[in-house]
Design an enzyme around this catalytic site. Structure first.
Site, PDB file in Angstrom:
ATOM      1  N   HIS A 200       0.777  -1.208   0.151  1.00 31.91           N
ATOM      2  CA  HIS A 200       0.036  -0.033  -0.027  1.00 31.91           C
ATOM      3  C   HIS A 200       0.663   1.401  -0.032  1.00 31.91           C
ATOM      4  O   HIS A 200       0.214   2.548  -0.162  1.00 31.91           O
ATOM      5  CB  HIS A 200      -0.910  -0.061   1.350  1.00 31.91           C
ATOM      6  CG  HIS A 200      -0.167   0.373   2.567  1.00 31.91           C
ATOM      7  ND1 HIS A 200       0.678  -0.422   3.055  1.00 31.91           N
ATOM      8  CD2 HIS A 200      -0.044   1.377   3.374  1.00 31.91           C
ATOM      9  CE1 HIS A 200       1.210  -0.149   4.061  1.00 31.91           C
ATOM     10  NE2 HIS A 200       0.708   1.105   4.318  1.00 31.91           N
TER      11      HIS A 200
HETATM   12  C1  UD1 Z   1      -1.792   5.979   5.377  1.00 32.16           C
HETATM   13  C2  UD1 Z   1      -0.319   6.386   5.835  1.00 32.16           C
HETATM   14  C3  UD1 Z   1       0.440   5.478   5.740  1.00 32.16           C
HETATM   15  C4  UD1 Z   1       0.017   3.867   6.690  1.00 32.16           C
HETATM   16  C5  UD1 Z   1      -1.398   3.516   6.043  1.00 32.16           C
HETATM   17  C6  UD1 Z   1      -1.973   2.529   6.878  1.00 32.16           C
HETATM   18  C7  UD1 Z   1       0.002   8.882   5.493  1.00 32.16           C
HETATM   19  C8  UD1 Z   1       0.896   9.849   4.721  1.00 32.16           C
HETATM   20  N1  UD1 Z   1      -0.204   7.725   5.225  1.00 32.16           N
HETATM   21  O1  UD1 Z   1      -1.612   5.671   4.141  1.00 32.16           O
HETATM   22  O2  UD1 Z   1       1.593   5.693   6.403  1.00 32.16           O
HETATM   23  O3  UD1 Z   1       0.747   3.156   6.340  1.00 32.16           O
HETATM   24  O4  UD1 Z   1      -2.322   4.814   6.192  1.00 32.16           O
HETATM   25  O5  UD1 Z   1      -2.900   1.689   6.190  1.00 32.16           O
HETATM   26  O6  UD1 Z   1      -0.426   9.289   6.691  1.00 32.16           O
HETATM   27  N2  UD1 Z   1      -9.382   5.130   1.447  1.00 32.16           N
HETATM   28  C9  UD1 Z   1     -10.509   4.582   1.565  1.00 32.16           C
HETATM   29  N3  UD1 Z   1     -11.049   4.179   2.904  1.00 32.16           N
HETATM   30  C10 UD1 Z   1     -10.330   4.574   3.851  1.00 32.16           C
HETATM   31  C11 UD1 Z   1      -9.165   5.345   3.871  1.00 32.16           C
HETATM   32  C12 UD1 Z   1      -8.859   5.625   2.605  1.00 32.16           C
HETATM   33  O7  UD1 Z   1     -11.124   3.915   0.660  1.00 32.16           O
HETATM   34  O8  UD1 Z   1     -10.884   4.619   5.039  1.00 32.16           O
HETATM   35  C13 UD1 Z   1      -8.661   5.161   0.162  1.00 32.16           C
HETATM   36  C14 UD1 Z   1      -8.938   6.580  -0.419  1.00 32.16           C
HETATM   37  O9  UD1 Z   1      -9.124   6.865  -1.743  1.00 32.16           O
HETATM   38  C15 UD1 Z   1      -7.680   7.229  -0.289  1.00 32.16           C
HETATM   39  C16 UD1 Z   1      -6.572   6.309  -0.338  1.00 32.16           C
HETATM   40  O10 UD1 Z   1      -7.191   5.006   0.378  1.00 32.16           O
HETATM   41  O11 UD1 Z   1      -7.443   8.526  -1.323  1.00 32.16           O
HETATM   42  C17 UD1 Z   1      -5.511   6.491   0.495  1.00 32.16           C
HETATM   43  O12 UD1 Z   1      -5.633   6.786   1.805  1.00 32.16           O
HETATM   44  P1  UD1 Z   1      -4.483   7.770   2.693  1.00 32.16           P
HETATM   45  O13 UD1 Z   1      -5.379   7.596   4.142  1.00 32.16           O
HETATM   46  O14 UD1 Z   1      -4.521   9.002   2.056  1.00 32.16           O
HETATM   47  O15 UD1 Z   1      -3.149   7.065   2.794  1.00 32.16           O
HETATM   48  P2  UD1 Z   1      -3.050   5.599   2.954  1.00 32.16           P
HETATM   49  O16 UD1 Z   1      -2.436   5.003   1.773  1.00 32.16           O
HETATM   50  O17 UD1 Z   1      -4.252   4.687   3.805  1.00 32.16           O
HETATM   51  N1  UDP Z   2      -3.614  -5.618   8.742  1.00 29.76           N
HETATM   52  C1  UDP Z   2      -4.722  -6.097   8.859  1.00 29.76           C
HETATM   53  N2  UDP Z   2      -5.428  -6.468   7.754  1.00 29.76           N
HETATM   54  C2  UDP Z   2      -5.040  -6.377   6.655  1.00 29.76           C
HETATM   55  C3  UDP Z   2      -3.550  -5.763   6.523  1.00 29.76           C
HETATM   56  C4  UDP Z   2      -2.985  -5.551   7.737  1.00 29.76           C
HETATM   57  O1  UDP Z   2      -5.414  -6.229  10.035  1.00 29.76           O
HETATM   58  O2  UDP Z   2      -5.573  -6.942   5.404  1.00 29.76           O
HETATM   59  C5  UDP Z   2      -2.860  -4.989  10.044  1.00 29.76           C
HETATM   60  C6  UDP Z   2      -1.635  -6.006  10.529  1.00 29.76           C
HETATM   61  O3  UDP Z   2      -1.807  -6.720  11.412  1.00 29.76           O
HETATM   62  C7  UDP Z   2      -0.586  -4.522  10.835  1.00 29.76           C
HETATM   63  C8  UDP Z   2      -1.299  -3.379  10.361  1.00 29.76           C
HETATM   64  O4  UDP Z   2      -2.473  -3.746   9.764  1.00 29.76           O
HETATM   65  O5  UDP Z   2      -0.517  -4.674  12.448  1.00 29.76           O
HETATM   66  C9  UDP Z   2      -0.315  -2.725   9.331  1.00 29.76           C
HETATM   67  O6  UDP Z   2      -0.892  -1.723   8.686  1.00 29.76           O
HETATM   68  P1  UDP Z   2      -0.384  -1.057   7.442  1.00 29.76           P
HETATM   69  O7  UDP Z   2       0.278  -1.907   6.580  1.00 29.76           O
HETATM   70  O8  UDP Z   2      -1.786  -0.506   6.801  1.00 29.76           O
HETATM   71  O9  UDP Z   2       0.144   0.104   7.644  1.00 29.76           O
HETATM   72  P2  UDP Z   2       1.829   0.534   8.270  1.00 29.76           P
HETATM   73  O10 UDP Z   2       2.048  -0.499   9.425  1.00 29.76           O
HETATM   74  O11 UDP Z   2       2.795   0.094   6.924  1.00 29.76           O
HETATM   75  O12 UDP Z   2       1.795   1.809   8.698  1.00 29.76           O
END
Ligand code: UD1
Ligand code: UDP
Length: 424
Positions: A200
């Protein structure tokens, strides 16, 4: 004592859950604010329910948008809540935009900011998370770092030793607290042999070349790949027209926490660009191949359990070979002993009792700070660092830097940096 706890995304709920448990067992009251960065049921509410996290007292509903939009909306919302609640501390975890917003809002209002999982560095300032980490750590008043190495990263940037506490990473607590339950309660079917994939990170999935390279390389593996897809990645797979190209890679919706831990524990290996998953793989003894060019979790590489693959075919397949060729898991987890949540809360209570959370009151402002280096001679030799009257910021022994931890004994010829502060 009143804490204001802020979380924006899935991993923050997971990693803060052990701290919330420890709050419940202590005299600390808390207010929980969700920024609303993650809002889909499968990315937020599901975790609140599974981890028995409290329902948010406030939700800022910032939603999706650019980095600036998310950060600015959260700062504005937080400012109002903080001003009304006037907490003793504000707590945030990790490296997302929520952490950046909290750092800015709390420091402008002179309320102590407690950063959990501080000190991680990928040294790649093109990552939004690295920008968040650096800014947050410099604005934090109390920094809970998972390892000595992350503590040293902070010292190198000039952050004062006395604000830094090594506790281990709360993900170890969360993993150990939930794995048995996960094995009992998981509702997901798994094949007899498989790999797990999560992907992601913006720098991977927002680039058509990178995401294509990664998926094409993984498609060559000899076993089915279970791929719970993050919504950001769902969108990119669609917009780059990649959906029909892969047959070995089984795309599914994001998993709940217990299901995810279960699928991870039983996988032959995990391919990931997630931070938290690298840490969980180490804790559960699952070989991990990290689909990135850097990691802010080098301890997992040094433990010989995580392999940094890069994002090109050859690197990925080579790292997969290494990871699958047998790994020794009889190691002490470098990320902690599963007690980080308790240690964090105990430390906060001690700091409160010692008056150290009042640092920002005007009468305690530092007027002058002088730093100087000393070589340890016979008069200091044998002293425990914390029994001396000196405030020691850095310690170098035979060219190697050591973290000035509480048990460190000064030895002849060590080079130490001393800080003298004047309060007006
Ligand atoms: C964010 C964090 C990242 C973290 C990740 C955990 C920042 C800069 N990024 O990235 O560090 O690893 O969360 O998963 O803070 N969307 C949905 N539903 C939601 C949220 C998002 O559909 O509930 C979609 C939207 O289209 C959005 C895209 O996902 O534009 C990205 O979401 P965003 O919160 O901007 O960043 P993440 O990639 O989730
Ligand atoms: N995780 C989850 N379901 C999924 C993928 C990840 O519960 O389908 C959990 C996983 O156990 C981990 C956390 O989400 O603790 C990691 O989140 P993510 O990879 O979104 O963010 P990051 O750690 O890179 O910030």
């Amino acid at each position: 004592m009143l804490a204001l706890v802020v979380a924006g995304t899935r991993p923050e709920v997971i990693k803060l859950s052990p701290v919330m448990r420890a709050f419940e067992d202590s005299d600390i009251n808390y207010i929980f604010v969700a920024t609303g960065q993650h809002y889909s049921f499968r990315l937020f509410q599901k975790f609140i329910e599974e981890l028995k996290f409290p329902e948010p007292d406030y939700n800022l509903d910032i939603g999706s948008g650019s980095q600036a939009y998310q950060t600015a909306r959260a700062i504005e919302g937080l400012e109002k809540i903080i001003s009304q609640a006037n907490p003793d501390v504000i707590v945030a975890q990790g490296d997302t935009n929520a952490v950046l917003s909290v750092a800015l809002a709390s420091s402008k209002l002179n309320i102590p900011f407690v950063h959990i999982e501080a000190g991680l560095r990928s040294f790649d300032m093109t990552m939004p998370e690295e920008v968040n980490r650096v800014v947050a750590d410099h604005l934090a008043d109390i920094l809970f770092v998972p390892t000595e190495r992350s503590g040293l990263n902070l010292l190198h940037e000039g952050i004062s030793r006395e604000k830094i506490f090594i506790t281990g990473n709360t993900i170890v607590d969360a993993t150990l607290q939930n794995i048995e339950l996960a094995e009992k309660k998981a509702e997901v079917d798994i094949p007899s042999g498989y790999f797990l994939l999560t992907l992601h990170r913006a720098e991977n999935v927002d680039s058509e070349r990178r995401i294509r390279n990664i998926l094409e390389a993984l498609e060559e593996l000899d076993e089915e790949i279970i791929f719970p897809v993050h919504p950001r990645t769902v969108q990119r797979i669609e917009s780059f027209n990649l959906a029909g190209n892969f047959h070995n890679i089984k795309q599914i919706k994001p998993l709940g926490y217990l299901d995810f831990l279960f699928v991870l524990k039983n996988a032959r290996a995990v391919f990931t660009d997630s931070g938290g998953v690298q840490e969980e793989a180490l804790t559960l003894g699952v070989p991990c191949i990290t689909l990135r060019t850097s990691t802010e979790r080098p301890e997992t590489l040094e433990a010989g359990v995580n392999f940094l693959a890069g994002v090109d075919r050859e690197g990925i397949l080579k790292a997969a070979d290494k990871a699958l060729s047998g790994i020794n898991f009889n190691l002490k987890n470098p990320l902690g002993d599963g007690q980080a949540g308790k240690k964090i809360v105990e430390t906060l209570l001690n700091l409160k009792a010692e008056g150290r959370l009042d640092l920002k009151k005007p009468e305690k402002k530092i007027g002058e700070e002088k730093r100087r280096f000393l070589r340890v001679g016979s008069e200091l030799k044998g002293k425990r660092i914390y029994n001396s009257n000196l405030e020691i910021q850095r310690v170098i022994q035979s060219g190697r830097e050591l973290f000035p931890g509480e048990n460190l004994i000064l030895e002849q010829d060590m080079l130490i940096e001393i800080i003298e502060r004047k309060f007006y």
